[in-house]
Motif scaffolding. Structure first.
Motif, mmCIF file in Angstrom:
data_model
loop_
_atom_site.group_PDB
_atom_site.id
_atom_site.type_symbol
_atom_site.label_atom_id
_atom_site.label_comp_id
_atom_site.label_asym_id
_atom_site.label_seq_id
_atom_site.Cartn_x
_atom_site.Cartn_y
_atom_site.Cartn_z
ATOM 1 N N ASN A 123 -4.703 12.693 -4.598
ATOM 2 C CA ASN A 123 -3.255 12.836 -4.730
ATOM 3 C C ASN A 123 -2.878 11.922 -5.900
ATOM 4 N N PRO A 124 -2.898 12.437 -7.123
ATOM 5 C CA PRO A 124 -2.782 11.550 -8.290
ATOM 6 C C PRO A 124 -1.389 10.960 -8.454
ATOM 7 N N PRO A 125 -1.297 9.732 -9.005
ATOM 8 C CA PRO A 125 0.027 9.166 -9.289
ATOM 9 C C PRO A 125 0.774 10.078 -10.258
ATOM 10 N N LEU A 134 -15.962 12.366 -3.589
ATOM 11 C CA LEU A 134 -15.268 11.241 -4.220
ATOM 12 C C LEU A 134 -13.775 11.407 -3.994
ATOM 13 N N GLU A 135 -13.108 10.360 -3.483
ATOM 14 C CA GLU A 135 -11.641 10.399 -3.446
ATOM 15 C C GLU A 135 -11.094 9.310 -4.355
ATOM 16 N N LEU A 136 -10.274 9.714 -5.320
ATOM 17 C CA LEU A 136 -9.672 8.745 -6.246
ATOM 18 C C LEU A 136 -8.298 8.324 -5.728
ATOM 19 N N HIS A 185 3.741 14.799 -0.289
ATOM 20 C CA HIS A 185 2.595 15.255 -1.096
ATOM 21 C C HIS A 185 1.290 14.993 -0.344
ATOM 22 N N GLY A 186 1.142 13.741 0.083
ATOM 23 C CA GLY A 186 -0.083 13.353 0.779
ATOM 24 C C GLY A 186 -0.224 14.066 2.117
ATOM 25 N N VAL A 187 0.908 14.251 2.791
ATOM 26 C CA VAL A 187 0.883 14.933 4.090
ATOM 27 C C VAL A 187 0.473 16.399 3.899
ATOM 28 N N THR A 237 -12.049 5.270 -4.070
ATOM 29 C CA THR A 237 -11.677 4.283 -5.081
ATOM 30 C C THR A 237 -10.210 3.889 -4.933
ATOM 31 N N GLU A 238 -9.927 2.712 -5.458
ATOM 32 C CA GLU A 238 -8.541 2.229 -5.582
ATOM 33 C C GLU A 238 -8.475 1.239 -6.727
ATOM 34 N N ILE A 239 -7.247 0.942 -7.104
ATOM 35 C CA ILE A 239 -7.037 0.106 -8.283
ATOM 36 C C ILE A 239 -7.210 -1.382 -7.964
ATOM 37 N N VAL A 275 -13.542 -0.537 -6.381
ATOM 38 C CA VAL A 275 -12.379 -0.809 -7.226
ATOM 39 C C VAL A 275 -12.679 -0.211 -8.599
ATOM 40 N N ALA A 276 -11.860 0.733 -9.008
ATOM 41 C CA ALA A 276 -12.117 1.417 -10.285
ATOM 42 C C ALA A 276 -10.817 1.944 -10.856
ATOM 43 N N ASP A 277 -10.752 1.952 -12.182
ATOM 44 C CA ASP A 277 -9.566 2.470 -12.870
ATOM 45 C C ASP A 277 -9.748 3.979 -13.108
ATOM 46 N N TRP A 278 -9.122 4.723 -12.249
ATOM 47 C CA TRP A 278 -9.080 6.192 -12.317
ATOM 48 C C TRP A 278 -10.450 6.827 -12.495
ATOM 49 N N MET A 279 -10.725 7.488 -13.645
ATOM 50 C CA MET A 279 -11.975 8.250 -13.781
ATOM 51 C C MET A 279 -13.170 7.364 -14.155
ATOM 52 N N ILE A 314 0.869 -1.190 0.000
ATOM 53 C CA ILE A 314 0.000 0.000 0.000
ATOM 54 C C ILE A 314 0.902 1.235 0.000
ATOM 55 N N TRP A 315 0.515 2.251 -0.769
ATOM 56 C CA TRP A 315 1.300 3.486 -0.893
ATOM 57 C C TRP A 315 1.531 4.101 0.483
ATOM 58 N N ASN A 316 2.816 4.305 0.791
ATOM 59 C CA ASN A 316 3.185 4.917 2.068
ATOM 60 C C ASN A 316 3.068 6.441 1.937
ATOM 61 N N GLY A 354 -6.114 5.728 3.125
ATOM 62 C CA GLY A 354 -7.300 6.403 3.680
ATOM 63 C C GLY A 354 -6.998 7.675 4.449
ATOM 64 N N ILE A 355 -5.758 8.122 4.393
ATOM 65 C CA ILE A 355 -5.336 9.314 5.166
ATOM 66 C C ILE A 355 -6.257 10.522 4.909
ATOM 67 N N HIS A 356 -6.607 10.748 3.632
ATOM 68 C CA HIS A 356 -7.402 11.938 3.314
ATOM 69 C C HIS A 356 -8.880 11.722 3.586
ATOM 70 N N SER A 357 -9.338 10.506 3.356
ATOM 71 C CA SER A 357 -10.765 10.216 3.541
ATOM 72 C C SER A 357 -11.188 10.522 4.974
#
Ligand SMILES: C[S@@+](CC[C@H](N)C(=O)[O-])C[C@H]1O[C@@H](n2cnc3c(N)ncnc32)[C@H](O)[C@@H]1O
Length: 235
Positions: A128-130, A60-62, A41-43, A84-86, A111-115, A35-37, A67-70
């Motif tokens: 916080n987009p890749p 909506l959070e992509l 940026h996220g902080v 959402t997540e991949i 589970v969804a691919d981006w938009m 899972i992305w640490n 879950g830090i921002h949610s």
């Protein structure tokens, strides 16, 4: 460190217990391997969310990651959320941390691919987009599609809130948002030190050197600028 764990560090997918204070909110997140640490940026986005009001909104959070921002979106008054997540394992981790922090509002984990998300329209889209690790030949793919397709997910007059680095070309994003009729505010800006994995990717470093103003070097240390945008869609 084992070879596998070293690789996970390079990919920023290593396990960590992430604890941080955001205003009055103490977050203690379980982030398992894969899972992305959370990064600077996220902080930074997390701190800036405290200046935004989501009262009564359907948000909506992509790419919610751990879950830090949610959690903070809910604490800032959202009435309902879709995260959402991949893949399903990352969604499960977001759910674990959101529930651990006693978020009580209705929350969907998708589970969804981006938009490509069903539902909406939403009042706000947060992400916080890749970028550095986007995995795309065209690294800005997630930022550009976010801006171009926001109107498919966000209601007219709703908001797009996202963090991006100077490494990802801030003037280019500003121009694209303006071309799409968005009214843009800068919620907050800070400096972030480079992540070690930037230096480990010569292609990335070369691409970044080609973007004017993408980073600065002070006392031998590299810094990028991190900006949180709040872009209002045309009404
Ligand atoms: C920069 S990380 C942000 C994670 C988290 N929001 C944070 O700030 O710590 C980007 C997230 O997008 C997810 N992601 C990558 N490709 C995706 C896609 N095609 N659709 C949805 N999410 C994706 C990754 O799994 C990752 O968790």
């Amino acid at each position: 460190m084992t070879e596998k764990l070293e690789q996970r560090h390079g990919e920023n997918l290593y396990p960590v217990k992430f604890a941080a204070q955001f205003g009055d909110h103490e977050l203690k997140l379980d982030v398992p391997e894969g899972i992305w640490n959370p990064t600077p940026h996220g902080v930074h986005l997390a701190h800036m969310l405290l200046d935004l009001d989501f009262s009564g909104e359907n948000v909506l959070e992509l790419g919610a990651g751990c879950g830090i921002h949610s959690i903070l979106i809910a604490r800032r008054g959202a009435a309902r959320m879709t995260l959402t997540e991949i893949d399903a394992a990352i969604c499960d981790n977001a759910r674990h941390n959101v529930e651990k922090h006693e978020v009580r509002i209705p929350t969907d984990y998708v589970v969804a691919d981006w938009m490509h998300v069903e539902g909406g329209p939403f009042d706000a889209l947060v992400t916080n987009p890749p970028f550095a690790k986007s995995g795309k030949r065209y690294r800005r793919y997630f930022i550009d599609t976010l801006i171009l397709d926001a109107h498919k997910l966000v209601r007219p007059g709703g908001r797009l809130v996202f963090v991006q680095s100077s490494m990802a070309d801030i003037p280019r994003s500003l121009a694209l948002m303006a071309e799409n009729g968005m009214d843009v505010a800068i919620v907050g800006e800070t400096d972030g030190p480079f992540r070690q994995y930037y230096f480990e990717d010569p292609t990335y470093m070369r691409e970044m050197a080609a973007i004017p103003g993408s980073y600065s070097v002070r006392d031998g240390k590299h810094y990028e600028r991190l900006i949180v945008f709040e872009a209002r869609l045309p009404g």
